[in-house]
Scaffold this motif. Structure first.
Motif, mmCIF file in Angstrom:
data_model
loop_
_atom_site.group_PDB
_atom_site.id
_atom_site.type_symbol
_atom_site.label_atom_id
_atom_site.label_comp_id
_atom_site.label_asym_id
_atom_site.label_seq_id
_atom_site.Cartn_x
_atom_site.Cartn_y
_atom_site.Cartn_z
ATOM 1 N N GLY A 465 0.776 -1.230 0.000
ATOM 2 C CA GLY A 465 0.000 0.000 0.000
ATOM 3 C C GLY A 465 0.806 1.278 0.000
ATOM 4 N N SER A 466 2.115 1.186 -0.068
ATOM 5 C CA SER A 466 2.950 2.393 0.033
ATOM 6 C C SER A 466 3.171 3.087 -1.306
ATOM 7 N N VAL A 467 2.831 2.405 -2.402
ATOM 8 C CA VAL A 467 3.032 2.975 -3.733
ATOM 9 C C VAL A 467 1.760 2.804 -4.536
ATOM 10 N N ALA A 468 1.351 3.879 -5.216
ATOM 11 C CA ALA A 468 0.172 3.821 -6.081
ATOM 12 C C ALA A 468 0.560 4.273 -7.483
ATOM 13 N N GLN A 469 -0.005 3.593 -8.474
ATOM 14 C CA GLN A 469 0.284 3.907 -9.876
ATOM 15 C C GLN A 469 -0.991 4.355 -10.574
ATOM 16 N N PHE A 470 -0.912 5.472 -11.291
ATOM 17 C CA PHE A 470 -2.020 5.971 -12.104
ATOM 18 C C PHE A 470 -1.593 5.925 -13.573
ATOM 19 N N SER A 471 -2.450 5.370 -14.417
ATOM 20 C CA SER A 471 -2.200 5.370 -15.860
ATOM 21 C C SER A 471 -2.906 6.580 -16.451
ATOM 22 N N VAL A 472 -2.122 7.495 -17.044
ATOM 23 C CA VAL A 472 -2.653 8.769 -17.542
ATOM 24 C C VAL A 472 -2.567 8.791 -19.061
ATOM 25 N N VAL A 473 -3.719 8.909 -19.704
ATOM 26 C CA VAL A 473 -3.767 8.990 -21.163
ATOM 27 C C VAL A 473 -3.795 10.460 -21.575
ATOM 28 N N LEU A 474 -2.838 10.842 -22.402
ATOM 29 C CA LEU A 474 -2.762 12.227 -22.872
ATOM 30 C C LEU A 474 -3.587 12.415 -24.136
ATOM 31 N N GLU A 475 -3.918 13.644 -24.431
ATOM 32 C CA GLU A 475 -4.672 13.954 -25.641
ATOM 33 C C GLU A 475 -3.765 14.065 -26.866
ATOM 34 N N TYR A 476 -2.476 13.947 -26.657
ATOM 35 C CA TYR A 476 -1.512 14.087 -27.748
ATOM 36 C C TYR A 476 -0.773 12.777 -27.965
ATOM 37 N N LYS A 477 -0.199 12.639 -29.144
ATOM 38 C CA LYS A 477 0.622 11.459 -29.418
ATOM 39 C C LYS A 477 1.809 11.439 -28.461
ATOM 40 N N PRO A 478 2.231 10.261 -28.008
ATOM 41 C CA PRO A 478 3.228 10.171 -26.924
ATOM 42 C C PRO A 478 4.529 10.915 -27.173
ATOM 43 N N ALA A 479 4.967 11.023 -28.445
ATOM 44 C CA ALA A 479 6.285 11.596 -28.706
ATOM 45 C C ALA A 479 6.243 12.981 -29.336
ATOM 46 N N GLU A 480 5.065 13.551 -29.499
ATOM 47 C CA GLU A 480 5.035 14.865 -30.142
ATOM 48 C C GLU A 480 5.378 15.970 -29.138
ATOM 49 N N ASP A 481 5.724 17.136 -29.661
ATOM 50 C CA ASP A 481 6.206 18.243 -28.830
ATOM 51 C C ASP A 481 5.196 18.636 -27.750
ATOM 52 N N LYS A 482 3.915 18.655 -28.093
ATOM 53 C CA LYS A 482 2.902 19.057 -27.120
ATOM 54 C C LYS A 482 2.868 18.094 -25.932
ATOM 55 N N ALA A 483 3.040 16.802 -26.208
ATOM 56 C CA ALA A 483 3.041 15.816 -25.129
ATOM 57 C C ALA A 483 4.263 16.003 -24.232
ATOM 58 N N LEU A 484 5.430 16.234 -24.837
ATOM 59 C CA LEU A 484 6.649 16.436 -24.048
ATOM 60 C C LEU A 484 6.536 17.687 -23.183
ATOM 61 N N ALA A 485 5.991 18.756 -23.773
ATOM 62 C CA ALA A 485 5.840 20.003 -23.022
ATOM 63 C C ALA A 485 4.851 19.831 -21.869
ATOM 64 N N LEU A 486 3.786 19.068 -22.097
ATOM 65 C CA LEU A 486 2.782 18.832 -21.059
ATOM 66 C C LEU A 486 3.379 18.028 -19.896
ATOM 67 N N VAL A 487 4.056 16.945 -20.223
ATOM 68 C CA VAL A 487 4.607 16.065 -19.183
ATOM 69 C C VAL A 487 5.710 16.770 -18.405
ATOM 70 N N ASP A 488 6.599 17.458 -19.119
ATOM 71 C CA ASP A 488 7.743 18.087 -18.462
ATOM 72 C C ASP A 488 7.380 19.415 -17.802
ATOM 73 N N GLY A 489 6.150 19.882 -18.022
ATOM 74 C CA GLY A 489 5.720 21.152 -17.443
ATOM 75 C C GLY A 489 4.539 20.993 -16.508
ATOM 76 N N PRO A 490 3.321 21.291 -16.982
ATOM 77 C CA PRO A 490 2.140 21.285 -16.102
ATOM 78 C C PRO A 490 1.884 19.962 -15.375
ATOM 79 N N LEU A 491 2.067 18.827 -16.061
ATOM 80 C CA LEU A 491 1.757 17.552 -15.412
ATOM 81 C C LEU A 491 2.725 17.263 -14.265
ATOM 82 N N ARG A 492 4.013 17.400 -14.526
ATOM 83 C CA ARG A 492 4.983 17.141 -13.453
ATOM 84 C C ARG A 492 4.829 18.154 -12.316
#
Length: 722
Positions: A465-492
């Motif tokens: 119970g000490s670790v929880a995993q959430f699977s998050v589906v983005l609205e962008y393709k996994p490797a496109e610039d918008k996805a990278l900017a989202l993950v490395d910015g607002p999401l993190r």
């Protein structure tokens, strides 16, 4: 030092050749197999978040399956899937799962995998191994494609596979036998051009045989060093190694052969002529190799393991090539003597080289005009660099007709584009205690509220119970610039801030990995390039005994680097409309244009100094240096550029970008910088280019004191590890 080497190998050629044959056989038989890896996460330092995520995942979910591919089902008419269609999809997925494909853990589907618009249904393929880029999984993907399509033959359905493993299979197949194509094109170019220049089948074939032998030794030494040092060579090293060895190997052999032929025309016996050629051009070859070696070793400063392992491997290959160029090559040609030129007798006559002489006269007569024109061309091309955009989505480079590309487009019509490779968010209690369910639910809501996040799955909790995993589906393709900017910015930012007291939030997955790689690459550009530049300047200073010449030489090299990237941006982003250029392209240009292309500048400026040291005026020294060096530089540049130019025939746009950038950059370095800009600037500076030691004494003798020459020899030996 080089005089002694030349005399030793030309007096005992059989002993030298025998030593090389024994060394080759021993290396091939005793060396281990070159290890490799395709898991880019293994190449990042531990302080990057995706690496920490993997450590948490291994502790908390040691038996978790790894997504390998996604099967995308749709109707051939594009309509909604009926109940019968959905049943057919389930039947196909079950049938595939029952076949027990190698390294495949499971194939699952269900009503929850039907798209909201009812047009697309998915089946997830999970791997039984952590690494989805294995030969076994690739073969399984190929078999599943054939079996699934056969089962759908009598239905109104069609399918396609996408995801990491499927895209990798398509990428490899679209590239085809690129390594073999590069090798064959390189061999053909070397043989044909040498045959045209020297009109001798022996001279056309011997360099190929010698470099092939060097390739075997270098590969064995790299594998041994990797095993002893615990390093892992990236799978791309082998193809890059081919180009490096044949590129620099041909360069150094040509440097030596052109000077050897020049010495023979003075009436000197063959063995003595070769010994003199080694003495005259050995320092240039050693300095050129030293510049390439230190440039490659600068990659050790990279934060990415891929580059850190590539640097020493390429440095070893150049070091072996250098030793062969100063020992094996002179021994072979000293043994053959003038028979090496058979059946041609043209070596006895000074070639007309009308173009070289006209160019030499122009550069020496009008250095200001030539410097302004050639420099202006480089500056104009550099302007294109301001539009550079790095592309991290390898799938964008694949041909649109490939199955994984079309399946990804179909998937995007029914689901969020990030469905194939969800981003993984973790919450870990640092005290090892269980995290309350209500806390996890609130955390999940905050993550789902980030703009650009399409869906957040319920938390999957570790056994304690000490670790929880959430699977998050983005609205962008996994490797496109918008996805990278989202993950490395607002999401993190949200994950870090929303993590409950006493816990830490982490973001992982393929998109987060690419974001970390992007940060690592940007950091490396600011560290590796300056370090390599300083090291190359030191090599140039040792060669030229000057504190002036290295500055404008490195300025010219830097301008050539930016001009090459600028021209590539204009062609692919502006003209062809590509979204961006391969994110590793600047490193590739650095490796092959800056490092290897510096050879041509070194050859030219060394000949300029040699002529000036004989008491020539700056203009006369330039005329002679350009006339004598241009054929060598032109031949070597065309061979190396042609090797990379073959990549333009590939269907993969990223390979095309690499092929154009490197081949164009080499030609730019050879014909604009080395032949025009550098000698023109040297002419304008005159004897000031060689300060603090004058290139010529008042009586026309060499201006370098004997002690200076000895110090250079010692310093060069230390740099090269002799």
């Amino acid at each position: 030092m080089f005089r002694g080497i030349g005399r030793l190998v030309t007096r005992r050629p059989w002993l030298t050749i025998a030593a090389w044959i024994v060394a080759t056989l021993a290396t091939v038989m005793l060396a281990p197999k070159l290890p490799s890896t395709t898991d880019q996460a293994e190449f990042l330092p531990s302080h990057y978040e995706t690496v920490q995520v993997m450590q948490v995942e291994e502790r908390a979910f040691p038996r978790e399956e790894q997504p390998a591919a996604t099967i995308v089902f749709k109707r051939t008419d594009g309509g909604k899937l009926s109940a019968e269609d959905q049943a057919a999809v389930t039947k196909v997925a079950t049938g595939l799962a029952d076949k027990g494909y190698k390294e495949i853990q499971g194939i699952r589907t269900g009503p929850e995998m039907l798209s909201p618009n009812g047009q697309i249904m998915l089946a997830s393929v999970t791997a039984a191994t952590k690494n989805v880029f294995t030969e076994g999984i690739f073969e399984s993907v190929k078999e599943m494609r054939v079996d699934a399509k056969a089962q759908l033959a009598d239905t109104p359905l069609t399918m396609g596979m996408t995801g990491q493993a499927a895209s990798a299979v398509d990428s490899m197949e679209s590239a085809g036998d690129t390594d073999a194509m590069i090798m064959m094109a390189t061999l053909a170019l070397i043989i044909v051009l040498l045959l045209i220049i020297f009109r001798s089948p022996l001279i056309a074939l011997l360099p190929v045989l010698i470099i092939t032998l060097v390739f075997a030794v270098a590969t064995g030494l790299i594998a041994t060093a990797s095993k002893i040092g615990g390093l892992k060579a990236d799978s791309s090293v082998s193809s890059i190694l081919i180009v490096v060895l044949f590129g620099v190997g041909t360069d150094y052999i040509l440097f030596l052969l052109f000077r050897y032929r020049e010495q023979l025309r003075t009436g000197v016996p063959p063995r003595q002529a070769m010994a003199q050629a080694v003495e005259r051009v050995g320092e240039t070859i050693a300095s050129a190799a030293g510049a390439v070696i230190v440039a490659f070793l600068a990659l050790l400063l990279s934060s990415m393991g891929m580059l850190r392992t590539m640097g020493p491997a390429l440095a070893i290959s150049v070091g072996v090539t250098l030793i062969a160029s100063l020992t094996l090559v002179p021994a072979v040609f000293a043994l053959l003597g003038t028979k090496a030129f058979w059946p041609s007798k043209a070596w006895r006559r000074e070639p007309k080289n009308a173009l070289s002489h006209r160019t030499a006269k122009l550069v020496s007569a009008r250095p200001g005009l030539v410097a302004a024109a050639s420099g202006g061309v480089l500056v104009a091309l550099t302007l294109g660099l301001f539009g550079f955009t790095a592309e991290y989505d390898a799938n964008n480079s694949l041909p649109k007709h490939l199955e994984s590309v079309k399946a990804q487009e179909d998937l995007a019509r029914g689901f969020a584009a990030g469905s194939t490779e969800p981003t993984l968010v973790y919450v870990e209690n640092e005290d090892g205690k269980a995290i309350p369910e209500a806390v996890l639910s609130e955390f999940g809501k905050q993550v789902g509220g980030v703009r650009g996040v399409g869906q957040v799955s319920p938390a999957r909790v570790s056994p304690d119970g000490s670790v929880a995993q959430f699977s998050v589906v983005l609205e962008y393709k996994p490797a496109e610039d918008k996805a990278l900017a989202l993950v490395d910015g607002p999401l993190r930012d949200t994950v870090h801030e929303a993590a409950p007291d006493g816990t830490r939030g982490l973001v992982g997955g393929s998109t987060a990995l690419l974001a970390d790689i992007r940060d690592a690459v940007n950091r490396d550009y600011s560290v590796v390039f300056p370090a390599a530049g300083i090291a190359i300047m030191i090599i140039l200073g040792l060669l030229l005994r000057s504190v002036v010449a290295p500055w404008y030489l490195m300025a010219a090299v830097g301008l050539g680097f930016s001009a090459t990237l600028g021209a590539t941006v204009v062609l692919f982003q502006k003209v062809q409309g590509e979204n961006g250029l391969l994110f590793m392209l600047p490193v590739m240009v650095y490796l092959f244009v800056v490092a290897i292309g510096t050879d041509y500048n070194i050859l030219m400026v060394a000949r300029l100094r040699e002529e000036a040291a004989r008491g020539r005026t700056p203009k006369e020294a330039t005329r002679l240096a350009v006339a004598h060096s241009m054929p060598t530089i032109a031949t070597a540049g065309i061979i190396l550029a042609g090797t990379f130019g073959v990549l333009l025939l590939a269907q993969n746009s990223m390979l095309q970008q690499m092929g154009f950038a490197v081949s164009f950059g080499i030609l730019l370095t050879a014909f604009v910088m080395a032949v025009l800009l550098v000698p023109a600037l040297t002419t304008l500076l005159g004897h000031r280019a060689w300060l603090p030691v004058r290139a010529a004494t008042e009586d026309g003798g060499a201006g370098s004191a004997p002690l200076t020459g000895e110090l250079l020899g010692i310093a060069t030996a230390v740099v090269l590890g002799w």
